[in-house]
Design an enzyme around this catalytic site. Structure first.
Site, mmCIF file in Angstrom:
data_model
loop_
_atom_site.group_PDB
_atom_site.id
_atom_site.type_symbol
_atom_site.label_atom_id
_atom_site.label_comp_id
_atom_site.label_asym_id
_atom_site.label_seq_id
_atom_site.Cartn_x
_atom_site.Cartn_y
_atom_site.Cartn_z
ATOM 1 N N TYR A 141 0.824 -1.216 0.000
ATOM 2 C CA TYR A 141 0.000 0.000 0.000
ATOM 3 C C TYR A 141 0.859 1.268 0.000
ATOM 4 O O TYR A 141 0.364 2.356 -0.283
ATOM 5 C CB TYR A 141 -0.943 0.022 1.211
ATOM 6 N N ASP A 252 -11.085 -8.546 7.716
ATOM 7 C CA ASP A 252 -12.513 -8.373 7.414
ATOM 8 C C ASP A 252 -13.230 -9.722 7.414
ATOM 9 O O ASP A 252 -14.365 -9.832 7.883
ATOM 10 C CB ASP A 252 -12.712 -7.679 6.060
#
Ligand code: NAD
Length: 359
Positions: A141, A252
């Site tokens: 990222y 998640d």
């Protein structure tokens, strides 16, 4: 020494849920002499409304001087038309990077009383208690070079770089092992060392750091298998440590095993153990101001604060046990309500936890 807590309620349901968490902390502060002090700051839309920025200078300096930060949630439709640079969510990203919070701890806990809320079979998830430790400030990222370039044949090509230095891996490894020492002393490091050289190094460094924690058992798993095991038999895991992107995805999945967004806390820590603590859900504009929100994720976030930043394990245990006891009495906010249970408001759920703490 006084333990300074910066309190940032934020937007939407943020002020309502944070108020309940502070009531819990104030109760324990008086009951156990924890020497906690609180100071409020504005962030997100509330920061923008008062100072035209989602992360006002005063808030940043308050957080830098504090030992820990408690955050509610930010954002809402009112601020959606704003340009990206001053959107509420920018306040959150800004504070994470300003405070160098590289270690993101996301527990997935399923209280047996709520086993029906999961999409998985109750026997697979009932009693689930696992912790994902995600590297938060490095990896693909953030790696350079990145972008979209034009090739000679006229085609466009997108590219990102997965990069981790030994020191970045070492510090997240320490974070995972220290976390495991406070739990069931098992770390599973998740990588893709069979394909990605960068995570081959990740595995090497994990093995090296593990030597300093002989009481913790380290295992390794490829990320594809980890995704499968998380939904097949999630109770095999205690602490799972992984890279920024793998952690983004796996945490998640783990969160959804529990099926209840209003129950899950999180911590983001720096190298000294200073941290920002927040529920994983957002500002829930649809129920804001209605005294309907579930405050338990925020209450469990302050339990994490007591455990991980302040080393107050007994106080943290008391909060977690009180949440369990409150659920045993049958009280449920609407997000976790099921037939036969007593539907309660945000404040009533706070009352139930405080009553349980009083014993
Ligand atoms: P959300 O998590 O706010 O809400 C999703 C759904 O879950 C809604 O139906 C909401 O009512 C419900 N919900 C969430 N928390 C709850 C709680 N404690 N009790 C009961 N019900 C709860 O996600 P969203 O709707 O996608 O986003 C709303 C706003 O929050 C957006 O502006 C978004 O950018 C922001 N957001 C902020 C954070 C954060 O501050 N960390 C995280 C995610 C989203």
């Amino acid at each position: 020494m006084t333990k300074k807590i910066a309190v940032l309620p934020g937007d939407g349901i943020g002020p309502e849920i944070v108020a309940e968490a502070i009531r819990v902390l104030e109760f324990l502060n008086a009951d156990m002499g924890l020497d906690l002090s609180f100071e409020n700051g504005l962030i997100g839309g509330a920061g923008y409304d008062a100072h035209s920025t989602p992360l006002p200078e005063q808030t940043l300096s308050l957080c830098k001087q504090a030992d820990a930060v408690l955050l509610g949630a930010v954002g809402g439709p009112k601020w959606e038309p704003l340009e990206h640079a001053v959107r509420p969510e920018r306040g959150l990203l800004g504070i994470r990077s300003e405070l160098q919070l590289f270690s993101n701890l996301r527990p997935a806990i399923l209280y047996p009383q709520l086993a029906d809320a999961s999409t998985l079979k109750p026997d697979v998830v009932s009693g689930l208690d696992l912790m994902i430790v995600r590297e938060l400030t490095g990896g693909i990222y953030f790696g350079q070079p990145r972008g979209v370039r034009a090739l000679k044949n006229g085609e466009k090509q997108g590219f990102n770089t997965l990069v981790y230095s030994e020191s970045e891996i070492r510090r997240i490894a320490h974070s995972a092992f220290l976390t495991a020492q406070k739990r069931n002393k098992k770390v599973c490091s998740v990588d893709k060392a069979n394909v990605l050289e960068c995570t081959e190094l990740w595995r090497e460094v994990m093995d090296e750091v593990a030597k300093g924690y002989p009481d913790v058992m380290l295992s390794h798993m490829y990320v594809d298998n980890a995704a499968m095991q998380l939904v097949r038999a999630p109770k095999q895991f205690d602490v799972m440590v992984t890279t920024n992107m793998f952690g983004d995805i796996l945490s998640d999945t783990a969160a959804m095993l529990t099926g209840s967004i209003g129950m899950l806390p999180s911590a983001s820590l720096d190298e000294q153990g200073k941290g920002m603590y927040e529920p994983i859900h957002g500002s829930a504009p649809d129920i804001a101001g209605k005294n309907l929100a579930n405050p338990l994720a925020t209450i469990l976030s302050v339990a994490m604060m007591l455990r991980y930043t302040f080393g107050e394990a007994i106080a943290a245990d008391r909060i977690e046990k009180a949440v369990d006891t409150a659920l045993d009495t049958g009280v449920r906010t609407s997000d976790i309500h099921s037939e036969g249970m007593q539907k309660v408001s945000t404040a009533q759920m706070g009352d139930a936890v405080i009553n349980a703490l009083k014993g």
